[in-house]
Design a protein around this motif. Structure first.
Motif, PDB file in Angstrom:
ATOM      1  N   ALA A   1      12.694 -44.065 -94.211  1.00  0.00           N
ATOM      2  CA  ALA A   1      11.736 -42.946 -94.253  1.00  0.00           C
ATOM      3  C   ALA A   1      12.007 -42.120 -95.496  1.00  0.00           C
ATOM      4  O   ALA A   1      13.166 -41.951 -95.911  1.00  0.00           O
ATOM      5  N   ILE A   2      10.928 -41.633 -96.103  1.00  0.00           N
ATOM      6  CA  ILE A   2      11.044 -40.876 -97.357  1.00  0.00           C
ATOM      7  C   ILE A   2      10.058 -39.709 -97.386  1.00  0.00           C
ATOM      8  O   ILE A   2       9.090 -39.683 -96.629  1.00  0.00           O
ATOM      9  N   GLY A   3      10.339 -38.762 -98.261  1.00  0.00           N
ATOM     10  CA  GLY A   3       9.390 -37.674 -98.507  1.00  0.00           C
ATOM     11  C   GLY A   3       9.497 -36.542 -97.496  1.00  0.00           C
ATOM     12  O   GLY A   3      10.558 -36.312 -96.894  1.00  0.00           O
ATOM     13  N   ASP A   4       8.389 -35.849 -97.315  1.00  0.00           N
ATOM     14  CA  ASP A   4       8.379 -34.637 -96.484  1.00  0.00           C
ATOM     15  C   ASP A   4       8.903 -34.866 -95.067  1.00  0.00           C
ATOM     16  O   ASP A   4       9.363 -33.933 -94.420  1.00  0.00           O
ATOM     17  N   CYS A   5       8.787 -36.101 -94.568  1.00  0.00           N
ATOM     18  CA  CYS A   5       9.149 -36.345 -93.159  1.00  0.00           C
ATOM     19  C   CYS A   5      10.603 -36.759 -92.995  1.00  0.00           C
ATOM     20  O   CYS A   5      11.065 -36.948 -91.875  1.00  0.00           O
ATOM     21  N   ALA A   6      11.337 -36.924 -94.096  1.00  0.00           N
ATOM     22  CA  ALA A   6      12.700 -37.472 -94.008  1.00  0.00           C
ATOM     23  C   ALA A   6      13.756 -36.366 -93.897  1.00  0.00           C
ATOM     24  O   ALA A   6      13.904 -35.539 -94.790  1.00  0.00           O
ATOM     25  N   LEU A   7      14.466 -36.391 -92.806  1.00  0.00           N
ATOM     26  CA  LEU A   7      15.522 -35.415 -92.544  1.00  0.00           C
ATOM     27  C   LEU A   7      16.829 -36.007 -93.063  1.00  0.00           C
ATOM     28  O   LEU A   7      17.350 -36.964 -92.486  1.00  0.00           O
ATOM     29  N   HIS A   8      17.311 -35.443 -94.169  1.00  0.00           N
ATOM     30  CA  HIS A   8      18.467 -36.062 -94.820  1.00  0.00           C
ATOM     31  C   HIS A   8      19.550 -35.029 -95.116  1.00  0.00           C
ATOM     32  O   HIS A   8      19.247 -33.857 -95.335  1.00  0.00           O
ATOM     33  N   ALA A   9      20.794 -35.465 -95.132  1.00  0.00           N
ATOM     34  CA  ALA A   9      21.900 -34.566 -95.501  1.00  0.00           C
ATOM     35  C   ALA A   9      21.833 -34.367 -97.004  1.00  0.00           C
ATOM     36  O   ALA A   9      21.899 -35.332 -97.763  1.00  0.00           O
ATOM     37  N   ASN A  10      21.667 -33.117 -97.423  1.00  0.00           N
ATOM     38  CA  ASN A  10      21.472 -32.859 -98.848  1.00  0.00           C
ATOM     39  C   ASN A  10      22.688 -32.159 -99.424  1.00  0.00           C
ATOM     40  O   ASN A  10      23.106 -31.107 -98.939  1.00  0.00           O
ATOM     41  N   ARG A  11      23.220 -32.740-100.470  1.00  0.00           N
ATOM     42  CA  ARG A  11      24.417 -32.187-101.125  1.00  0.00           C
ATOM     43  C   ARG A  11      24.179 -30.738-101.540  1.00  0.00           C
ATOM     44  O   ARG A  11      25.063 -29.892-101.464  1.00  0.00           O
ATOM     45  N   PHE A  12      22.960 -30.431-101.983  1.00  0.00           N
ATOM     46  CA  PHE A  12      22.670 -29.084-102.478  1.00  0.00           C
ATOM     47  C   PHE A  12      22.407 -28.094-101.346  1.00  0.00           C
ATOM     48  O   PHE A  12      22.170 -26.923-101.597  1.00  0.00           O
ATOM     49  N   ALA A  13      22.460 -28.598-100.115  1.00  0.00           N
ATOM     50  CA  ALA A  13      22.368 -27.710 -98.951  1.00  0.00           C
ATOM     51  C   ALA A  13      23.684 -27.766 -98.187  1.00  0.00           C
ATOM     52  O   ALA A  13      23.716 -27.597 -96.963  1.00  0.00           O
ATOM     53  N   GLY A  14      24.773 -28.069 -98.900  1.00  0.00           N
ATOM     54  CA  GLY A  14      26.086 -28.163 -98.260  1.00  0.00           C
ATOM     55  C   GLY A  14      26.140 -29.320 -97.281  1.00  0.00           C
ATOM     56  O   GLY A  14      26.819 -29.246 -96.256  1.00  0.00           O
ATOM     57  N   ASP A  15      25.401 -30.384 -97.573  1.00  0.00           N
ATOM     58  CA  ASP A  15      25.336 -31.594 -96.738  1.00  0.00           C
ATOM     59  C   ASP A  15      24.696 -31.372 -95.372  1.00  0.00           C
ATOM     60  O   ASP A  15      24.825 -32.206 -94.478  1.00  0.00           O
ATOM     61  N   LEU A  16      24.015 -30.261 -95.222  1.00  0.00           N
ATOM     62  CA  LEU A  16      23.287 -30.044 -93.968  1.00  0.00           C
ATOM     63  C   LEU A  16      22.016 -30.892 -93.974  1.00  0.00           C
ATOM     64  O   LEU A  16      21.445 -31.160 -95.028  1.00  0.00           O
ATOM     65  N   PRO A  17      21.546 -31.294 -92.769  1.00  0.00           N
ATOM     66  CA  PRO A  17      20.304 -32.077 -92.735  1.00  0.00           C
ATOM     67  C   PRO A  17      19.092 -31.185 -92.983  1.00  0.00           C
ATOM     68  O   PRO A  17      18.914 -30.168 -92.301  1.00  0.00           O
ATOM     69  N   ILE A  18      18.300 -31.532 -93.975  1.00  0.00           N
ATOM     70  CA  ILE A  18      17.099 -30.749 -94.274  1.00  0.00           C
ATOM     71  C   ILE A  18      15.954 -31.710 -94.613  1.00  0.00           C
ATOM     72  O   ILE A  18      16.174 -32.881 -94.888  1.00  0.00           O
ATOM     73  N   ARG A  19      14.754 -31.158 -94.598  1.00  0.00           N
ATOM     74  CA  ARG A  19      13.607 -31.868 -95.157  1.00  0.00           C
ATOM     75  C   ARG A  19      13.197 -31.117 -96.410  1.00  0.00           C
ATOM     76  O   ARG A  19      13.233 -29.888 -96.424  1.00  0.00           O
ATOM     77  N   LEU A  20      12.838 -31.825 -97.446  1.00  0.00           N
ATOM     78  CA  LEU A  20      12.330 -31.164 -98.644  1.00  0.00           C
ATOM     79  C   LEU A  20      10.856 -31.501 -98.783  1.00  0.00           C
ATOM     80  O   LEU A  20      10.467 -32.659 -98.615  1.00  0.00           O
ATOM     81  N   GLU A  21      10.066 -30.494 -99.054  1.00  0.00           N
ATOM     82  CA  GLU A  21       8.634 -30.732 -99.219  1.00  0.00           C
ATOM     83  C   GLU A  21       8.287 -30.574-100.693  1.00  0.00           C
ATOM     84  O   GLU A  21       7.878 -29.509-101.141  1.00  0.00           O
ATOM     85  N   SER A  22       8.534 -31.614-101.458  1.00  0.00           N
ATOM     86  CA  SER A  22       8.217 -31.560-102.884  1.00  0.00           C
ATOM     87  C   SER A  22       7.928 -32.960-103.398  1.00  0.00           C
ATOM     88  O   SER A  22       8.440 -33.954-102.867  1.00  0.00           O
ATOM     89  N   VAL A  23       7.135 -33.016-104.440  1.00  0.00           N
ATOM     90  CA  VAL A  23       6.786 -34.293-105.060  1.00  0.00           C
ATOM     91  C   VAL A  23       8.041 -34.980-105.574  1.00  0.00           C
ATOM     92  O   VAL A  23       8.240 -36.184-105.407  1.00  0.00           O
TER      93      VAL A  23
END
Ligand SMILES: Cc1cc2nc3c(=O)[nH]c(=O)nc-3n(C[C@H](O)[C@H](O)[C@H](O)COP(=O)(O)OP(=O)(O)OC[C@H]3O[C@@H](n4cnc5c(N)ncnc54)[C@H](O)[C@@H]3O)c2cc1C
Length: 406
Positions: free
Chosen positions: A275-297
């Motif tokens: 899964a990719i894009g707005d619907c993908a809940l992923h651990a993001n290094r720039f959010a301290g590895d917390l699971p987030i969704r990013l809504e951006s191109v």
């Protein structure tokens, strides 16, 4: 089974289209199908609340690739088809019209559906959300008959719509439930700057306002607020976020909730399903590895590139620095990094000049920048975010010191 493909991509938006493009770039020679519920070829969504809505950019210029591209690259498109079920064991997806497609790998790139108001009148004619070209076309068709518009929500889409409407000479009232604009995504200084800009363009911003119901008889005539006031209008634009479109995947057993959970290779918990894009809940290094969704191109494109490489047999992991842009009036905002949780925000330059940046720090490290008409800061500041650089606030604030020097 109607047809089987080596890769089936569900969702023909930014992420889906980019995944197909990137698969061919990675020399993937298998068969690819892309199933999208919109009738249009994959197109760019950001202009829908910007140049497309103003009429400055025609539909043909929104297309991510011309029709011939998909044929030449042998990407089979099934448009106007909504996938409603996924059978992870059988490796099939089924569309609302009953057509079933087999897959080797499945890429879920469905974005999200705009949240609607839950109150009475939310479905009256003249009440709009902006997610698809069809949404924007409906609004544009009505605009000549609109004198007064109410925008619900002071996030990017609401603000961009407000700026287009105000520039077109409409009276705009913007309702925001919280006490500042962009509260979810930016610091107070940026919120206050955009508030000032919108007010200067005549937008009537009401903070702390809650919608009780939408009034009208078939067509909207006004918005009743919780305090009883009725704001008269001929159009309402609701920009209160999206709900990720992941029900079929979750029903099939994928882990998730507010989005579908993916690992750094964008794999869901279902075999061969990404899964990719707005619907993908992923651990993001720039959010301290917390699971987030990013809504951006950018996020949709970067995750698409990762999935394509993984499917093509390469080793790839998602770790890109988030970035985003927004255009309002003659202002170009570029954001890099994530400012959530910052403990200091340094203003660099004078907002009154309408060219400045805000540098967000957390524990002394640069975590994000919001750059308004300040492209150089954006380009140089990006390196600070990626490198988790530390810098003295007094030096950051000094525009005579380039961010590169820091
Ligand atoms: C008005 C507007 C302005 C924006 N401005 C900016 C901006 O300035 N900068 C920026 O970075 N980002 C902006 N964005 C966000 C950006 O467009 C999204 O982050 C990006 O489109 C996400 O790509 P995606 O592939 O995840 O989803 P999408 O591009 O939304 O594509 C998903 C596609 O899947 C379809 N779909 C959903 N469910 C199904 C199903 N079950 N079966 C088949 N098809 C399905 C959807 O209809 C859609 O066509 C904006 C978004 C909007 C709406």
């Amino acid at each position: 089974m109607d047809q089987t493909f080596d890769v089936v991509i569900v969702g023909a938006g930014h992420g889906g289209a980019q995944a197909a493009i990137a698969l061919r770039q990675a020399k993937f020679v298998g068969s690819i199908a892309m199933i999208g519920d919109e009738a249009d070829l994959p197109y760019q969504r950001p202009p829908l609340s910007k140049e497309y809505l103003t009429g400055d950019k025609p539909y043909e210029r929104l297309l991510i690739r011309p029709a011939s591209f998909w044929e030449e690259r042998e990407v089979t498109l099934f448009l106007g088809r909504r996938v409603v079920t996924v059978d992870a064991q059988a490796h099939t997806v089924t569309a609302a019209d009953g057509a079933t497609f087999g897959y080797g790998d499945l890429i879920w790139a469905t974005g999200g559906a705009p949240r609607r108001l839950g109150c009475a009148g939310h479905d009256l004619a003249g009440v709009h959300t902006v997610r698809t070209r069809a949404d924007a076309d409906r609004m544009m068709a009505e605009l000549p008959g609109v004198r007064r518009a109410v925008v619900v929500g002071g996030g990017y889409i609401g603000l961009e719509a407000a700026s287009v409407l105000a520039k077109a000479g409409k009276q705009v009232v913007l309702l925001e439930a919280l006490d500042r604009l962009l509260a979810r995504v930016a610091g107070t200084a940026l919120s206050r700057f955009f508030e000032g800009e919108h007010r200067a363009h005549g937008v009537d911003i009401r903070f702390g306002s809650a919608v009780a119901c939408i009034e009208g008889d078939g067509r909207v005539t006004g918005v009743r607020l919780a305090d009883g006031e009725v704001v008269g209008c001929e159009m309402v634009i609701v920009g209160i976020g999206i709900t990720p479109a992941v029900e079929p995947l979750l029903t099939a057993g994928a882990k998730g909730g507010n989005g579908v959970a993916v690992d750094p290779q964008c794999r869901t918990s279902l075999p061969d399903v990404y899964a990719i894009g707005d619907c993908a809940l992923h651990a993001n290094r720039f959010a301290g590895d917390l699971p987030i969704r990013l809504e951006s191109v950018q996020n949709a494109n970067d995750q698409a590139a990762v999935v394509a490489r993984v499917i093509a047999g390469e080793d790839a992991h998602y770790g890109a620095v988030p970035w985003f842009w927004s255009n309002q009036y003659d202002l170009k905002l570029q954001t890099v990094g994530l400012s959530t949780g910052h403990d200091d925000a340094v203003v660099r330059g004078n907002p009154a000049t309408r060219s400045f940046s805000i540098v967000y720090l957390k524990g002394g490290r640069v975590v994000a920048l919001d750059c308004v008409n300040a492209i150089k800061d954006y380009v140089q500041g990006r390196q600070l975010v990626v490198g988790e650089a530390t810098a003295e606030p007094s030096r950051i604030a000094d525009p005579s010191v380039s961010l590169k020097e820091l």
